[in-house]
Design a protein around this motif. Structure first.
Motif, PDB file in Angstrom:
ATOM      1  N   LEU A 192       0.825  -1.215   0.000  1.00 51.86           N
ATOM      2  CA  LEU A 192       0.000   0.000   0.000  1.00 51.86           C
ATOM      3  C   LEU A 192       0.858   1.263   0.000  1.00 51.86           C
ATOM      4  CD1 LEU A 192      -2.871  -1.084   2.430  1.00 51.86           C
ATOM      5  CD2 LEU A 192      -2.944  -0.944  -0.073  1.00 51.86           C
ATOM      6  N   SER A 193       2.092   1.135   0.465  1.00 52.01           N
ATOM      7  CA  SER A 193       2.955   2.316   0.492  1.00 52.01           C
ATOM      8  C   SER A 193       3.383   2.736  -0.918  1.00 52.01           C
ATOM      9  CB  SER A 193       4.185   2.066   1.368  1.00 52.01           C
ATOM     10  OG  SER A 193       5.088   1.212   0.701  1.00 52.01           O
ATOM     11  N   MET A 194       3.184   1.872  -1.900  1.00 50.02           N
ATOM     12  CA  MET A 194       3.564   2.208  -3.283  1.00 50.02           C
ATOM     13  C   MET A 194       2.429   2.874  -4.055  1.00 50.02           C
ATOM     14  SD  MET A 194       5.827  -0.997  -4.671  1.00 50.02           S
ATOM     15  CE  MET A 194       4.739  -2.339  -4.245  1.00 50.02           C
ATOM     16  N   VAL A 195       1.230   2.891  -3.476  1.00 54.80           N
ATOM     17  CA  VAL A 195       0.074   3.340  -4.255  1.00 54.80           C
ATOM     18  C   VAL A 195      -0.570   4.587  -3.668  1.00 54.80           C
ATOM     19  CG1 VAL A 195      -0.388   0.972  -5.004  1.00 54.80           C
ATOM     20  CG2 VAL A 195      -1.617   1.899  -3.017  1.00 54.80           C
ATOM     21  N   ASP A 196      -1.354   5.252  -4.508  1.00 59.84           N
ATOM     22  CA  ASP A 196      -2.074   6.454  -4.079  1.00 59.84           C
ATOM     23  C   ASP A 196      -3.579   6.244  -4.136  1.00 59.84           C
ATOM     24  OD1 ASP A 196       0.349   8.255  -3.985  1.00 59.84           O
ATOM     25  OD2 ASP A 196       0.442   7.526  -6.040  1.00 59.84           O
ATOM     26  N   GLY A 197      -3.980   5.040  -4.472  1.00 58.37           N
ATOM     27  CA  GLY A 197      -5.409   4.764  -4.560  1.00 58.37           C
ATOM     28  C   GLY A 197      -5.651   3.273  -4.530  1.00 58.37           C
ATOM     29  N   ALA A 198      -6.930   2.913  -4.424  1.00 56.65           N
ATOM     30  CA  ALA A 198      -7.265   1.491  -4.372  1.00 56.65           C
ATOM     31  C   ALA A 198      -8.605   1.263  -5.043  1.00 56.65           C
ATOM     32  CB  ALA A 198      -7.322   1.009  -2.922  1.00 56.65           C
ATOM     33  N   VAL A 199      -8.709   0.114  -5.684  1.00 57.44           N
ATOM     34  CA  VAL A 199     -10.005  -0.325  -6.186  1.00 57.44           C
ATOM     35  C   VAL A 199     -10.429  -1.495  -5.309  1.00 57.44           C
ATOM     36  CG1 VAL A 199     -11.185  -1.507  -8.083  1.00 57.44           C
ATOM     37  CG2 VAL A 199      -9.666   0.428  -8.568  1.00 57.44           C
ATOM     38  N   VAL A 200     -11.562  -1.328  -4.649  1.00 62.45           N
ATOM     39  CA  VAL A 200     -12.113  -2.412  -3.843  1.00 62.45           C
ATOM     40  C   VAL A 200     -13.190  -3.086  -4.690  1.00 62.45           C
ATOM     41  CG1 VAL A 200     -13.354  -3.011  -1.730  1.00 62.45           C
ATOM     42  CG2 VAL A 200     -11.616  -1.216  -1.686  1.00 62.45           C
ATOM     43  N   LEU A 201     -12.924  -4.331  -5.021  1.00 63.71           N
ATOM     44  CA  LEU A 201     -13.789  -5.082  -5.929  1.00 63.71           C
ATOM     45  C   LEU A 201     -14.607  -6.073  -5.114  1.00 63.71           C
ATOM     46  CD1 LEU A 201     -14.218  -5.694  -9.049  1.00 63.71           C
ATOM     47  CD2 LEU A 201     -12.538  -7.506  -8.732  1.00 63.71           C
ATOM     48  N   PRO A 234     -10.665   4.855  -1.569  1.00 65.80           N
ATOM     49  CA  PRO A 234     -10.930   3.771  -2.512  1.00 65.80           C
ATOM     50  C   PRO A 234     -12.041   4.095  -3.518  1.00 65.80           C
ATOM     51  CG  PRO A 234     -10.878   2.932  -0.269  1.00 65.80           C
ATOM     52  CD  PRO A 234     -10.906   4.438  -0.179  1.00 65.80           C
ATOM     53  N   ILE A 235     -11.922   3.435  -4.659  1.00 63.75           N
ATOM     54  CA  ILE A 235     -13.002   3.349  -5.639  1.00 63.75           C
ATOM     55  C   ILE A 235     -13.640   1.983  -5.408  1.00 63.75           C
ATOM     56  CG2 ILE A 235     -13.456   2.986  -8.105  1.00 63.75           C
ATOM     57  CD1 ILE A 235     -10.979   4.846  -8.617  1.00 63.75           C
ATOM     58  N   VAL A 236     -14.959   1.939  -5.343  1.00 63.30           N
ATOM     59  CA  VAL A 236     -15.615   0.659  -5.133  1.00 63.30           C
ATOM     60  C   VAL A 236     -16.204   0.165  -6.457  1.00 63.30           C
ATOM     61  CG1 VAL A 236     -17.540  -0.512  -3.982  1.00 63.30           C
ATOM     62  CG2 VAL A 236     -16.091   1.098  -2.705  1.00 63.30           C
ATOM     63  N   VAL A 237     -15.946  -1.088  -6.764  1.00 66.16           N
ATOM     64  CA  VAL A 237     -16.559  -1.700  -7.939  1.00 66.16           C
ATOM     65  C   VAL A 237     -17.380  -2.897  -7.465  1.00 66.16           C
ATOM     66  CG1 VAL A 237     -16.145  -2.897 -10.125  1.00 66.16           C
ATOM     67  CG2 VAL A 237     -14.682  -0.959  -9.472  1.00 66.16           C
ATOM     68  N   VAL A 238     -18.694  -2.794  -7.666  1.00 66.13           N
ATOM     69  CA  VAL A 238     -19.574  -3.919  -7.351  1.00 66.13           C
ATOM     70  C   VAL A 238     -19.662  -4.757  -8.622  1.00 66.13           C
ATOM     71  CG1 VAL A 238     -21.900  -4.610  -6.683  1.00 66.13           C
ATOM     72  CG2 VAL A 238     -20.813  -2.639  -5.584  1.00 66.13           C
ATOM     73  N   ASN A 239     -19.022  -5.910  -8.554  1.00 64.41           N
ATOM     74  CA  ASN A 239     -18.770  -6.714  -9.749  1.00 64.41           C
ATOM     75  C   ASN A 239     -19.777  -7.861  -9.874  1.00 64.41           C
ATOM     76  OD1 ASN A 239     -17.211  -7.441 -12.020  1.00 64.41           O
ATOM     77  ND2 ASN A 239     -15.982  -8.885 -10.810  1.00 64.41           N
ATOM     78  N   LYS A 240     -19.817  -8.464 -11.031  1.00 64.10           N
ATOM     79  CA  LYS A 240     -20.680  -9.623 -11.328  1.00 64.10           C
ATOM     80  C   LYS A 240     -22.159  -9.264 -11.202  1.00 64.10           C
ATOM     81  CE  LYS A 240     -17.407 -13.102  -9.528  1.00 64.10           C
ATOM     82  NZ  LYS A 240     -17.309 -14.466  -8.975  1.00 64.10           N
ATOM     83  N   VAL A 241     -22.507  -8.032 -11.577  1.00 62.40           N
ATOM     84  CA  VAL A 241     -23.923  -7.651 -11.465  1.00 62.40           C
ATOM     85  C   VAL A 241     -24.782  -8.387 -12.495  1.00 62.40           C
ATOM     86  CG1 VAL A 241     -23.477  -5.371 -10.447  1.00 62.40           C
ATOM     87  CG2 VAL A 241     -23.622  -5.608 -12.931  1.00 62.40           C
ATOM     88  N   ASP A 242     -24.133  -9.123 -13.404  1.00 62.60           N
ATOM     89  CA  ASP A 242     -24.899  -9.970 -14.331  1.00 62.60           C
ATOM     90  C   ASP A 242     -25.451 -11.214 -13.643  1.00 62.60           C
ATOM     91  OD1 ASP A 242     -22.779 -12.397 -15.155  1.00 62.60           O
ATOM     92  OD2 ASP A 242     -21.828 -10.550 -14.504  1.00 62.60           O
ATOM     93  N   ARG A 243     -24.977 -11.511 -12.443  1.00 64.31           N
ATOM     94  CA  ARG A 243     -25.475 -12.705 -11.745  1.00 64.31           C
ATOM     95  C   ARG A 243     -26.960 -12.567 -11.450  1.00 64.31           C
ATOM     96  NH1 ARG A 243     -21.312 -15.141  -7.273  1.00 64.31           N
ATOM     97  NH2 ARG A 243     -23.275 -16.094  -6.599  1.00 64.31           N
ATOM     98  N   LEU A 298     -14.408   3.100 -15.682  1.00 70.65           N
ATOM     99  CA  LEU A 298     -13.453   2.699 -14.642  1.00 70.65           C
ATOM    100  C   LEU A 298     -12.079   3.311 -14.905  1.00 70.65           C
ATOM    101  CD1 LEU A 298     -12.616   1.149 -12.137  1.00 70.65           C
ATOM    102  CD2 LEU A 298     -12.423  -0.924 -13.528  1.00 70.65           C
ATOM    103  N   PHE A 299     -11.620   3.219 -16.144  1.00 69.40           N
ATOM    104  CA  PHE A 299     -10.339   3.853 -16.488  1.00 69.40           C
ATOM    105  C   PHE A 299     -10.367   5.339 -16.136  1.00 69.40           C
ATOM    106  CE2 PHE A 299      -9.838   0.366 -19.735  1.00 69.40           C
ATOM    107  CZ  PHE A 299      -8.595  -0.075 -19.343  1.00 69.40           C
ATOM    108  N   ASP A 300     -11.438   6.015 -16.583  1.00 69.88           N
ATOM    109  CA  ASP A 300     -11.517   7.464 -16.373  1.00 69.88           C
ATOM    110  C   ASP A 300     -11.569   7.806 -14.882  1.00 69.88           C
ATOM    111  OD1 ASP A 300     -11.492   7.870 -19.085  1.00 69.88           O
ATOM    112  OD2 ASP A 300     -13.662   8.134 -19.272  1.00 69.88           O
ATOM    113  N   LEU A 301     -12.305   6.991 -14.142  1.00 68.46           N
ATOM    114  CA  LEU A 301     -12.428   7.246 -12.713  1.00 68.46           C
ATOM    115  C   LEU A 301     -11.081   7.071 -12.003  1.00 68.46           C
ATOM    116  CD1 LEU A 301     -14.236   7.891 -10.292  1.00 68.46           C
ATOM    117  CD2 LEU A 301     -14.877   5.462 -10.195  1.00 68.46           C
ATOM    118  N   ILE A 302     -10.342   6.055 -12.390  1.00 70.85           N
ATOM    119  CA  ILE A 302      -9.020   5.848 -11.777  1.00 70.85           C
ATOM    120  C   ILE A 302      -8.146   7.085 -12.028  1.00 70.85           C
ATOM    121  CG2 ILE A 302      -6.866   4.505 -11.910  1.00 70.85           C
ATOM    122  CD1 ILE A 302      -8.691   2.021 -12.520  1.00 70.85           C
ATOM    123  N   VAL A 303      -8.141   7.539 -13.281  1.00 72.76           N
ATOM    124  CA  VAL A 303      -7.279   8.677 -13.629  1.00 72.76           C
ATOM    125  C   VAL A 303      -7.732   9.931 -12.879  1.00 72.76           C
ATOM    126  CG1 VAL A 303      -6.566  10.204 -15.514  1.00 72.76           C
ATOM    127  CG2 VAL A 303      -6.629   7.726 -15.870  1.00 72.76           C
TER     128      VAL A 303
END
Ligand code: GDP
Length: 309
Positions: free
Chosen positions: A87-96, A121-130, A184-189
Motif C-alpha cells: 500500500l505504500s507504493m500506491v495512491d489509490g485502491a479499487v475495492v472489488l 478507494p473506488i468501489v466496484v460492485v462486480n458480477k452484477v450480471d449474476r 473505470l479507467f476514467d475514474l481511476i485517472v
C-alpha cells in the motif's frame, strides 16, 4: 507519461483476474493479434513450488497516455507487513466486491489498512450480471464496512461503479450501461492522485517487495520516489537508522508493462520498478544514489516474510 499507482483489493473469486484481463485488453496493451496467454493475477506456480512467497503482482496498462500500475494485494492476511508495504507504493485502491457475495470479512484487513493510510478507494460492485446479484444491498454493506473500519467522510463518499468483468463493462448504472470499462479507467485517472515525486532529485526508492530469481538473484520492487533509476548506476542501500547495508550497481531494471516485466534502461520517479544487482538488501531499505545520506521514510516491518501455500 503521467502515472497512477493503485492497489486492487478483492476477496478470492470476486473476479479480480477477469477484470484485470479486461483492463489489459481494452487498453490495447495487447496488440490485436495477441491474446492473453497468462492470466493477469495468477501466481507463478514455479515460484510457489520453490517455496518463494510472491504476494504482489503488478500489472501495468496505459489509458489515454496515463500509465496505470495495478498492484495486487493479498486478500486476507498479513505476512510481515507485506500489505502495508504494497500500500505504500500506491495512491489509490479499487475495492472489488461480488454483487451476490457482498463484502466478506476477509477483505476487512486490507481495506482497513488502505483506509488507515488515507487512501480514498473506488468501489466496484462486480458480477452484477449474476441472477442473484443484490448490488444495492452490497453498496450499503460496503459503506457500513468502511464506516466500521474508521473511514473518514471523504472515504465514505466513495465513487462506485457497477461492473461485469466477464462481460467487460463497468458503469455508474446497470441499465443502459456502456459496453466497456471506460468509466473505470476514467475514474481511476480522475480520482487517484498522481504520485508526488521529485524528478530532479538524485535517485531513491524504498524496496517494498523481495523476490528471488534463479538468474538474477535478489529482485527488489518498489516505487521510485525521486530521480531516475538507470541501468548500471552505482547505488548504496540504507537502513532506517542510516546504516549502509551495501553498495553496488543496479545491473538490471525491470519495468512492469502489461503482464510482463520488461528490461528497460531507465525508470523515472513515480513508476514502479524491479531492480537486480544487490545481494544483501531487503524490504524497507532505501536504495539510492551514493550522494543520498538519509533513508526515505519506509513502512517498518519484521518479522521476516514467511512462505505459505
Ligand atoms: P479472482 O479469484 O478474484 O481473480 O476471480 P476470477 O477472475 O478468477 O473469477 C472467479 C470466478 O468468477 C470465475 O469462475 C469467473 O468466470 C467468474 N467471474 C468473474 N467475473 C465475473 C462476472 O463479471 N460475472 C460473473 N457472473 N462471473 C464472473
Amino acid at each position: 507519461m503521467e502515472i497512477r499507482n493503485i492497489a486492487i483489493i478483492a476477496h478470492v473469486d470476486h473476479g479480480k483476474t477477469t477484470l484485470v484481463d479486461q483492463l489489459l485488453q481494452q487498453s490495447g496493451t495487447f496488440r490485436e493479434n495477441q491474446h492473453v496467454v497468462e492470466r493477469a493475477m495468477d501466481s507463478n506456480d514455479l515460484e510457489r513450488e520453490r517455496g518463494i512467497t510472491i504476494l504482489a503482482k503488478c500489472t501495468s496498462v496505459v489509458w489515454n497516455n496515463v500509465r496505470i500500475n495495478i498492484i495486487d494485494t493479498p486478500g486476507h492476511a498479513d505476512f510481515g507487513g507485506e500489505v502495508e508495504r504494497i500500500l505504500s507504493m500506491v495512491d489509490g485502491a479499487v475495492v472489488l466486491v461480488d454483487a451476490a457475495e457482498g463484502a466478506l470479512p476477509q477483505t476487512k484487513f486490507v481495506v482497513g489498512k488502505a483506509l488507515n493510510r488515507g487512501l480514498r478507494p473506488i468501489v466496484v460492485v462486480n458480477k452484477v450480471d449474476r441472477s442473484d446479484s443484490r448490488a444495492d444491498e452490497v453498496h450499503n454493506e460496503i459503506f457500513d464496512l468502511f464506516a466500521a473500519m474508521g473511514a473518514n467522510d471523504e472515504q465514505l463518499d466513495f465513487p462506485m461503479l457497477y461492473a461485469s468483468g466477464r462481460q467487460g463493462w463497468a458503469d455508474y448504472t446497470i441499465e443502459n450501461h456502456k459496453e466497456d470499462l471506460s468509466a473505470l479507467f476514467d475514474l481511476i485517472v480522475k480520482h487517484v492522485p498522481a504520485p508526488t515525486v521529485n524528478l530532479d532529485a538524485p535517485f531513491a526508492m524504498v524496496a517494498s517487495i523481495l523476490e528471488y530469481d534463479n538468474f538474477l538473484g535478489r529482485i527488489l520492487t518498489g516505487r521510485v520516489e525521486q530521480g531516475t533509476a538507470r541501468v548500471n548506476m552505482p547505488v548504496r542501500v540504507l537502513q532506517h537508522d542510516g546504516k549502509i547495508i551495501e553498495t553496488g550497481r543496479l545491473t538490471k531494471l525491470l519495468a512492469f508493462r502489461g503482464l510482463e516485466r520488461v528490461p528497460v534502461e531507465e525508470v523515472q520517479a513515480g513508476d514502479i520498478v524491479a531492480v537486480a544487482g544487490l545481494s544483501n538488501t531487503t524490504v524497507s531499505e532505501t536504495i539510492a544514489s551514493p550522494e543520498i545520506t538519509d533513508p526515505l521514510h519506509a513502512t517498518p516491518i519484521d518479522p521476516p516474510t514467511l512462505s505459505m501455500t
